[in-house]
Design a protein around this motif. Structure first.
Motif, PDB file in Angstrom:
ATOM      1  N   ALA A  63       0.857  -1.182   0.000  1.00  0.00           N
ATOM      2  CA  ALA A  63       0.000   0.000   0.000  1.00  0.00           C
ATOM      3  C   ALA A  63       0.901   1.242   0.000  1.00  0.00           C
ATOM      4  O   ALA A  63       1.989   1.232   0.575  1.00  0.00           O
ATOM      5  N   THR A  64       0.422   2.305  -0.654  1.00  0.00           N
ATOM      6  CA  THR A  64       1.263   3.489  -0.808  1.00  0.00           C
ATOM      7  C   THR A  64       0.919   4.543   0.243  1.00  0.00           C
ATOM      8  O   THR A  64      -0.256   4.825   0.495  1.00  0.00           O
ATOM      9  N   ILE A  65       1.941   5.110   0.827  1.00  0.00           N
ATOM     10  CA  ILE A  65       1.782   6.233   1.747  1.00  0.00           C
ATOM     11  C   ILE A  65       2.500   7.401   1.075  1.00  0.00           C
ATOM     12  O   ILE A  65       3.693   7.297   0.758  1.00  0.00           O
ATOM     13  N   TYR A  66       1.754   8.473   0.820  1.00  0.00           N
ATOM     14  CA  TYR A  66       2.326   9.542   0.017  1.00  0.00           C
ATOM     15  C   TYR A  66       2.079  10.873   0.703  1.00  0.00           C
ATOM     16  O   TYR A  66       0.941  11.224   1.011  1.00  0.00           O
ATOM     17  N   ILE A  67       3.153  11.597   0.971  1.00  0.00           N
ATOM     18  CA  ILE A  67       3.032  12.914   1.592  1.00  0.00           C
ATOM     19  C   ILE A  67       3.048  13.936   0.472  1.00  0.00           C
ATOM     20  O   ILE A  67       4.064  14.163  -0.178  1.00  0.00           O
ATOM     21  N   LYS A  68       1.850  14.531   0.230  1.00  0.00           N
ATOM     22  CA  LYS A  68       1.698  15.390  -0.942  1.00  0.00           C
ATOM     23  C   LYS A  68       2.650  16.587  -0.894  1.00  0.00           C
ATOM     24  O   LYS A  68       3.306  16.909  -1.882  1.00  0.00           O
ATOM     25  N   ASN A  69       2.713  17.243   0.300  1.00  0.00           N
ATOM     26  CA  ASN A  69       3.508  18.461   0.416  1.00  0.00           C
ATOM     27  C   ASN A  69       4.983  18.245   0.074  1.00  0.00           C
ATOM     28  O   ASN A  69       5.651  19.126  -0.437  1.00  0.00           O
ATOM     29  N   LEU A  70       5.449  17.013   0.356  1.00  0.00           N
ATOM     30  CA  LEU A  70       6.873  16.754   0.148  1.00  0.00           C
ATOM     31  C   LEU A  70       7.146  15.988  -1.143  1.00  0.00           C
ATOM     32  O   LEU A  70       8.294  15.775  -1.524  1.00  0.00           O
ATOM     33  N   GLU A  71       6.059  15.544  -1.765  1.00  0.00           N
ATOM     34  CA  GLU A  71       6.178  14.637  -2.914  1.00  0.00           C
ATOM     35  C   GLU A  71       7.086  13.461  -2.574  1.00  0.00           C
ATOM     36  O   GLU A  71       7.952  13.067  -3.339  1.00  0.00           O
TER      37      GLU A  71
END
Lengths: 289, 779
Positions: free
Chosen positions: B46-54
Motif C-alpha cells: 500500500a502506498t503512503i504519500y506525503i503530498k507536500n513533500l512529494e
C-alpha cells in the motif's frame, strides 16, 4: 520397479487422453550401416546381418548390404563368414567359448567396422514351473485385457544365480518348438542387482498365451554382457516405452560397433530347459504384488 | 584474499549508507504503523504519500510502513489498488503511530470518482520484472475443471510459460522449472503440483496475494536462479467470523476465518479435497471401489498481536496426493510447511521479523503387502531461520538487511523389499547441507527523478556429512567413494550476488528502469522430463556439481495512459546462465545411487522482449501479454557439443486475459493463449532390430511441436445482494478449450498395428473441450 512407475503415469496422464493421426514432414538423414548378429556357445552356424538405415517414413523393408567381408576373431582363430543370402553372413558350424572375447570385423563399401563382445557364463536352469494369476479378483482387468488370449501361463524359473555380480539375463520362450518371444519387446530381462548369489526360486521370467495342457514349453536363458543389456533397454525406451514429455529427450541407442554403424554384435551363452504343460491343478497361483 | 576484500568493501558501503542516512540535523519525526483492509488483513505494498513533500513509502510484506520527515503539517494519502484512498491531515511534532484501514471501492462508485491519487506505482517504483496478482483477480480467470489456480494465472504473464499443457510447472525467461523459488509464507515449496501437475498446491481461498519476480530478485531472497514467486497466505478476518467455500466438479473447498480476540488475533483454516474417486464408490465392482485417486490440502494460519510492537504468526500447509490400486499398489506424495514468525518493532524506524521455517516434500510408493512387497521412499527436508530488518532513516532511504540459515537434508531415494524375504535394498546416498546468506540493500532516492535500489547478498553453501560421495573420472565412470562422518563439513561454495535496479521517472506517467542481478543456486532438481512428476529428486551442489550461476540484465520502459487506467510496459532482458544442468543420453535418474555421474553441465542463455498492457480498474479488467524470446544451451557432451534450443524455448508467446462485469451480478471472463510449439527431437531415420523398427533421431530439439493455442471462457452469476443477507453465493460456469483444439501433448512415433513395416506418427492430446460448473459461497 520402472514398470510400476510407467503404469502409474499411463493411468494418470491418459485418463482423458486421445490420439489422432498426425502429419509431419521429416527431413532425410544420412544412411548408416546396420549390423546385427551374435555368437553363442551353441554349436551352430552363427549369423551376422547387414542392412542399411532408411528415412523414418520409408516404409519398405530395410535394404540389405551385400558383398561385404565379414569375419569373427576369438583372440586366436579367425572365422570367415560367407554370404548365404542377400545381406546375411554365416560362420561354419562352431561354438563360442565362455570367457573369450569375440571381435567382429566388417569391410563394406570401402569402410571398416568392428565390434567386440565378451562371452559370459550362464548358470544352468534346474527346472521350470508354470504359474497363473487369478483374474477373477478383478473383473475389469479381464475386460481391459481383451487381447490376452487365455489361458495365459507364466513360466517360472528355478536356478542358482552365481555369486559374481554383474550378470545380465534375457529370457526367451518357445511353445512346441516355435519362438514365442520373437519381437524384442517380448523378451524379458533382468540384471542380478537384487538377486546376486541367491537362488532364483519360481521367479516369473516369461509368459505364453493360448496354452494347452501337454504343450511343450522351452525356456531359454541367455547370459549377455552389460552393454547389450543397456542397449536393449535403450531400444525399448525409444520405442514401446516412450512416454513423450515424461521421459527425457530421446536419443539414439548406443550399440558397440565402431565407425558410426548402428546395431550390436553380441557374444552370449545360453541354457535351455524344456517341460510339458501339466494339468491345470498343478499350475501355481501367483500373488498379486 | 579476494573474498576478504569484497567483504570489507561490502561493510564499508553498508556503513556509508547508514551514516549518510542519519547525518541531518533538523528535528525529524516518524510516522509509522500498519495499513489494513476492512477485514483486518494487512495490505502489502500500500502506498503512503506525503503530498507536500512529494515523498512516500510503501508498506512491507507485513503491512508496516515508516517514514521520517521534518516537523510540520502534512497531507498524507494512503492508497491501495481497489481501495478508496484515505487522506489524513497530520501535524507532526512527535513520532506518530497511525494505523489505517482502507475500504474496498465498490466498482460502481469507482467509475465516477476520478482518481487523482497515485495509482502509478508501477511507474514510480524501482522494481521491474515483477507482477503482482491478487486472489480476487485470479478467481476471475477461467480455470481447468473450474479449479482456480494461482500458478495457471501466472503462466499468462509475459516472460512466463507453462511447461506443458495443463501443467503447473512454469518457466521464467528461459529458465528451467526448478529455478523458481516458490515461497508460501516464506516456506519453500519444492513441488507445487497436485495430480501430476494438473492442479497447483495453492488453494486460492487461502491466498492474500502473490508477487512474481522474473529478474531483479530482491537481495533478501536467493537460492534460485530465475524467479521468485512470493505467495502470502491470508491472515484471517480480525473483525468477525466468515466462511468461504465452493463446490466444484472435482473438488470442494471450505475456508473459515475469524477473530480469536477481536482486532488482536485471528485464525484461518482452509481445506480442499478432490472427490473424483468418490464416484468410484458408486461402482458395483469391489475392485473399482478399492481404487483411489485424490488430493487434499489444508492451510492453517493464526496471528496474535501481543503488543503494539510485537506480533506473532504461525502458518502451515499440508497437502497430499493419494493414488491407490486396491491393496496392490499405493503412491502418495505431498508438501508440508510450517512458518512461525515474530514481528518486532525496535523503534518506529526499525522493523524486524524473525522466522522459523520448516518445509518438507516427500513421496512413498508401495506395492505388495507387509509380508512381501516393495517400498520406495524419498524426502527432502529444510529447517530455516531468517531474520529480516527494515530500516527507514528518511524518505530517501529504505534499508533492508538480514540473514538466513538453512539446514537441508536430502534423502533422494530408498527402495527396499518389505517383509522377511531377502534384503534387497537400493539406497541413494543421503546427505545434508547448510546454506547461509547475509544481505543488505538500500532503496535510495537520489533525486526526485532517480531512484536506485542497490544490494548485495553473500551466500555460502556447505555440504555436511554424514554422506557418501562418489568420485568420478573424466568419462563420468565411478572410481571410488568417500564417506564423511556426521557433522563433517567437506565442501564449501560461496558467492557474491549483487543486485541493482534503478528507476528514472520521466514524468508521473512514464519511467525508464534498468536492473542487473546475479543469482546462485545450490540445489538442483534431477529431472529431464518437461512434464512435472511427483518423483522429484533434488540434489545439493557437491564436489561433483558446481552451483548454478546466472547474470541477468534488463531494461524497461513503463508508461501509463488515461489516468493510470492502462498500464503498459516493455522490457528487454538478457540472461546468461553457467553450470546449467542437463543429463547424458539415456540417463537413469531414479533410484540411481551414482546419479551425479549422469549430470552434464554447460552454458545456457536466453534473451527476449516482453510487452504488457494491463487494466486493473473498472468494469473491464485484464491484460494482453506478448513475449518474443529465445533460449539456448550449449553443453559439451550433448548434441555433439552444438548449440541447441532449450526445451523451454517458445519464441512467440501471447496471452489475452479479460474480465467484464455486466451489471452488478454478471461477470464474463475469457482468456486466449498462443505459443510456438516447444522444441522436440523427432526421428529422421530408422532401422530394424529384433523385429522392431528403431528410430534414428534428429539433432537435439531440432523440430517443434505444433503451435499451441486455446481459448477459455467463464460466466459468473452472483446471487442477489440484499441488506442483512449473510449468505452470498455465485455460480460459475467455465469452459476450458472452447473451440476444442486438439493441442498436441506428445507426438508418438511407432509401428502400425496391422502392418509393422509401416511407421506412423500419432498426436496425443490430453484436454479436449472441458466444461465445468462451480458454486461458491461466503457468509
Amino acid at each position: 520397479m520402472k514398470k510400476i512407475i510407467y503404469i502409474t503415469f499411463i493411468l494418470l496422464i491418459f485418463i482423458s487422453a486421445c490420439t489422432e493421426d498426425f502429419d509431419v514432414e521429416l527431413e532425410s538423414t544420412y544412411i548408416r550401416l546396420v549390423i546385427q548378429g551374435s555368437i553363442s556357445d551353441v554349436r551352430t552356424a552363427h549369423q551376422i546381418s547387414l542392412t542399411k538405415s532408411a528415412d523414418y517414413f520409408s516404409n519398405t523393408p530395410a535394404p540389405t548390404v551385400t558383398g561385404a567381408t565379414v569375419s569373427i576373431n576369438d583372440g586366436e582363430n579367425t572365422f570367415n563368414l560367407t554370404e548365404i543370402s542377400d545381406g546375411l553372413y554365416e560362420t561354419d558350424t562352431m561354438a563360442g567359448e565362455v570367457g573369450k572375447t569375440y571381435t567382429l570385423s566388417i569391410n563394406s563399401e570401402g569402410e571398416t567396422y568392428s565390434a567386440s563382445s565378451k562371452l559370459n557364463f550362464c548358470a544352468p536352469i534346474d527346472s521350470i514351473n508354470f504359474g497363473f494369476y487369478d483374474y477373477s479378483y478383478n473383473e475389469e482387468e479381464i475386460e481391459d485385457s481383451a487381447d490376452i488370449k487365455e489361458p495365459y501361463l507364466y513360466v517360472l524359473l528355478n536356478a542358482m544365480e552365481p555369486e559374481t555380480p554383474g550378470d545380465y539375463y534375457l529370457w526367451n520362450v518357445y511353445k512346441n518348438g516355435v519362438l514365442e518371444s520373437d519381437t524384442l519387446h517380448e523378451l524379458n530381462f533382468s540384471d542380478d542387482y537384487f538377486i546376486n548369489g541367491f537362488y532364483m526360486y519360481d521367479v516369473t521370467v516369461q509368459y505364453v498365451e493360448e496354452v494347452s495342457v501337454g504343450d511343450t514349453i522351452t525356456l531359454e536363458m541367455q547370459s549377455v554382457n552389460e552393454e547389450y543389456y543397456n542397449y536393449i533397454i535403450q531400444l525399448l525406451s525409444e520405442t514401446v516405452w516412450n512416454m513423450g514429455p515424461l521421459d527425457g529427450p530421446p536419443a539414439n541407442p548406443v550399440g558397440n560397433i565402431s565407425n558410426g554403424a548402428m546395431g550390436f554384435f553380441l557374444a552370449y551363452s545360453v541354457v535351455q530347459f524344456t517341460d510339458i504343460v501339466p494339468e491345470e491343478d498343478e499350475w501355481i497361483e501367483l500373488e498379486w504384488y | 584474499m579476494y573474498k576478504n576484500s569484497s567483504m570489507k568493501r561490502f561493510l564499508i558501503i553498508a556503513l556509508l549508507v547508514i551514516i549518510s542516512a542519519s547525518s541531518f540535523s533538523q528535528k525529524k519525526y516518524t510516522i509509522s504503523g500498519f495499513v489494513k483492509d476492512a477485514a483486518g488483513e494487512e495490505l502489502i505494498g500500500a502506498t503512503i504519500y506525503i503530498k507536500n513533500l512529494e515523498a512516500g513509502t510503501v508498506t512491507n510484506v507485513y503491512g508496516f510502513y515508516s517514514i521520517t520527515v521534518n516537523e510540520g503539517n502534512y497531507d498524507v494519502d494512503y492508497s491501495y489498488m481497489g481501495c478508496t484512498t484515505l487522506s489524513e491531515k497530520i501535524s507532526l511534532n512527535k513520532n506518530q503511530n497511525i494505523n489505517i484501514t482502507l475500504f474496498e471501492t465498490s466498482k460502481t462508485i469507482e467509475e465516477v470518482v476520478i482518481t487523482a491519487e497515485r495509482k502509478n506505482e508501477n511507474v514510480v517504483k524501482t522494481e521491474m520484472s515483477t507482477i503482482k496478482l491478487q486472489a480476487k483477480d485470479i478467481k476471475r480467470i477461467p480455470a481447468l475443471f473450474g479449479e482456480v489456480d494461482v500458478i495457471k494465472a501466472i503462466q499468462l504473464l509475459p516472460g512466463v510459460q507453462a511447461t506443458g499443457e495443463g501443467f503447473s510447472g512454469f518457466n521464467v525467461r528461459g529458465g528451467s522449472p526448478d529455478q523458481n523459488l516458490i515461497l508460501f509464507d516464506e516456506a519453500t515449496v519444492y513441488n507445487a503440483s497436485h495430480l501430476m501437475g494438473f492442479f497447483s498446491v495453492f488453494n486460492n481461498d487461502a491466498i492474500k496475494d502473490l508477487k512474481l519476480y522474473k529478474g531483479d530478485i530482491p537481495a533478501e531472497y536467493g537460492g534460485r536462479l530465475s524467479s521468485l514467486l512470493d505467495i502470502r497466505m491470508k491472515e484471517g478476518n480480525q473483525k468477525e467470523w466468515h466462511a468461504t467455500g465452493g463446490l466444484g466438479l472435482i473438488s470442494s473447498r471450505l475456508t473459515i476465518e475469524g477473530p480469536i480476540v477481536k482486532d488482536k488475533g485471528s485464525v484461518l483454516i482452509a481445506g480442499r479435497r478432490t472427490y473424483a474417486d468418490l464416484f468410484l464408490l458408486l461402482s458395483s465392482d469391489d475392485a473399482v471401489k478399492s481404487n483411489q485417486l485424490y488430493f487434499y490440502d489444508l492451510n492453517l494460519k493464526t496471528n496474535y498481536k501481543i503488543s503494539d510492537k510485537d506480533r506473532i504468526y504461525v502458518s502451515g500447509y499440508f497437502g497430499r496426493d493419494v493414488l491407490k490400486f486396491g491393496d496392490m499398489f499405493g503412491f502418495d506424495w505431498g508438501n508440508y510447511t510450517l512458518t512461525a514468525r515474530w514481528n518486532h518493532l525496535f523503534s518506529e524506524k526499525l522493523f524486524s521479523n524473525f522466522s522459523f521455517i520448516y518445509s518438507k516434500y516427500d513421496y512413498i510408493m508401495e506395492s505388495g503387502s507387509n509380508d512381501i512387497g516393495f517400498k520406495w521412499t524419498s524426502n527432502l527436508e529444510d529447517f530455516k531461520f531468517k531474520a529480516d530488518f527494515n530500516y527507514y532513516p528518511n524518505p530517501s532511504n529504505t534499508i533492508k538487511f538480514g540473514l538466513e540459515a538453512i539446514h537441508h537434508h536430502f534423502n533422494p531415494g530408498y527402495a527396499h523389499s518389505t517383509g522377511d524375504s531377502i534384503d534387497n535394498s537400493l539406497r541413494m546416498p543421503e546427505s545434508s547441507a547448510l546454506e547461509y546468506a547475509v544481505y543488505l540493500s538500500n532503496e535510495h532516492k537520489l533525486t526526485k527523478k532517480l531512484t536506485v535500489n542497490y544490494g548485495l547478498r553473500v551466500s555460502v553453501f556447505q555440504n555436511m556429512g554424514e554422506s557418501t560421495v562418489y568420485n568420478f573420472d573424466d568419462s563420468y565412470q565411478k572410481i571410488d567413494s568417500t564417506i564423511y562422518d556426521q557433522w563433517d563439513i567437506f565442501n564449501t561454495f560461496s558467492g557474491l550476488e549483487p543486485r541493482i535496479s534503478l528507476n528514472y521517472t520521466l514524468n508521473q506517467r512514464s519511467s525508464i528502469k534498468a536492473s542487473y542481478s546475479r543469482t546462485k543456486q545450490y540445489v538442483h532438481l534431477a529431472s529431464n522430463s518437461t512434464a512435472g512428476s511427483p518423483l522429484d529428486v533434488w540434489l545439493p551442489s557437491s564436489p561433483n556439481i558446481e552451483p548454478q550461476l546466472a547474470n541477468q540484465a534488463a531494461i524497461g520502459y513503463f508508461r501509463n495512459f488515461l489516468n493510470d487506467y492502462y498500464e503498459t510496459s516493455v522490457e528487454v532482458y538478457y540472461k546468461d546462465m553457467d553450470n546449467q544442468i542437463d543429463f547424458r543420453d539415456h540417463a537413469s535418474l531414479l533410484l540411481n545411487p551414482e546419479l551425479e555421474g549422469e549430470f552434464r553441465v554447460g552454458d545456457a542463455w536466453s534473451y527476449g522482449a516482453e510487452f504488457l498492457i494491463r487494466k486493473q480498474q473498472g468494469k473491464f479488467t485484464g491484460w494482453i501479454s506478448y513475449t518474443l524470446s529465445k533460449a539456448e544451451r550449449k553443453i559439451p557432451e550433448i548434441n555433439s557439443g552444438m548449440v541447441y534450443s532449450s526445451s523451454y524455448d517458445r519464441p512467440h508467446n501471447l496471452a489475452i486475459v479479460g474480465s467484464l462485469d455486466l451489471g452488478k451480478r454478471w461477470n464474463i471472463a475469457a482468456t486466449w493463449v498462443y505459443s510456438t510449439g516447444s522444441p522436440v527431437t523427432f526421428p529422421t531415420g530408422r532401422y530394424e532390430q529384433g523385429n522392431m523398427i528403431i528410430p534414428i533421431y534428429s539433432d537435439r530439439n531440432s523440430y517443434r511441436m505444433p503451435d499451441y493455442h486455446r481459448m477459455d471462457l467463464s460466466i459468473t452469476l452472483k446471487g442477489k445482494e440484499k441488506p442483512n443477507k449473510r449468505l452470498n453465493s455465485e455460480l460459475n460456469i467455465s469452459v476450458y478449450n472452447v473451440y476444442n483444439r486438439h493441442n498436441a501433448w506428445m507426438i508418438y512415433f511407432g509401428q502400425d498395428e496391422v502392418d509393422p513395416t509401416i511407421t506412423t506418427a500419432e498426436k496425443v492430446y490430453v484436454f479436449p473441450i472441458i466444461p465445468s460448473i462451480t458454486w461458491n459461497f461466503n457468509f
